[in-house]
Design an enzyme around this catalytic site. Structure first.
Site: not given
Ligand SMILES: [Zn+2]
Length: 186
Positions: A131-132, A135
């Site tokens: 997830h990171e 980003h």
């Molecule tokens: Zn996030």
């Protein structure tokens, strides 16, 4: 306190690919501290620099009592095993959607002093680092949903009390597709 405001869905900085860190200096370590403090204050599992408006490839994480950060992360997948479960994002507050991720990941990168680090993540930790890292490529977890799930997520985002319609939402249908935003130039 070095808690900073978190950028919300619709802010263009969340859609801008971040630059690799070149200088492992005191400013970088201050950024790591800001990410860590803000993440912990919000009870988040992870927070990436673009979420604080900083376009650098850095994120902090706090999963299963393991607190850390990774600079210039590179992920490798040792197998094809997948997981499916609820995922959320501090930039899309209050909304959770089942999201498919890889179950196992090998995360490589650097700490704030430029020392190489590497760790193996499974389950929640693997979900967090995927997830990171997304980003840092301008990708949000709602981009990873199937078309029906994405539609449902966009509806929920538009109805959320924090959502500001003056900033137009953008959802990348295919984060790996590279093309002109106006469909020209081919
Ligand atoms: Zn996030």
């Amino acid at each position: 306190m070095t808690v900073q405001p978190i950028r919300l869905f619709g802010d263009p900085v969340l859609r801008t690919p971040a630059d690799p860190v070149v200088d492992f200096d005191v400013e970088l370590r201050k950024l790591v501290a800001d990410l860590t403090d803000t993440m912990r204050e919000q009870n988040g599992a992870g927070l990436a620099a673009p979420q604080l408006g900083v376009g650098l490839r850095v994120f902090a994480f706090d999963v299963d009592d393991v607190l850390g950060h990774l600079v210039n992360p590179v992920l490798e997948f040792p197998d094809a095993e997948e997981q499916d479960g609820p995922e959320g994002c501090l930039s899309i507050p209050g909304l959770y959607f089942d999201t498919k991720r890889r179950q196992n990941v090998i995360a490589k990168g650097f700490n704030g002093y430029g020392d190489p680090v590497q760790f193996v993540g499974t389950g929640l930790m693997a979900r967090c680092v995927q997830h990171e890292t997304d980003h840092l490529d301008g990708v949000l977890f709602v981009d990873r949903l199937d078309p029906d799930g994405r539609k449902e997520a966009m509806k929920a985002i538009r109805q959320a009390d924090w959502y500001d319609p003056t900033t137009p939402p953008t959802v990348k249908l295919n984060p790996h597709a590279v093309g002109s935003p106006f469909g020209l130039g081919r």
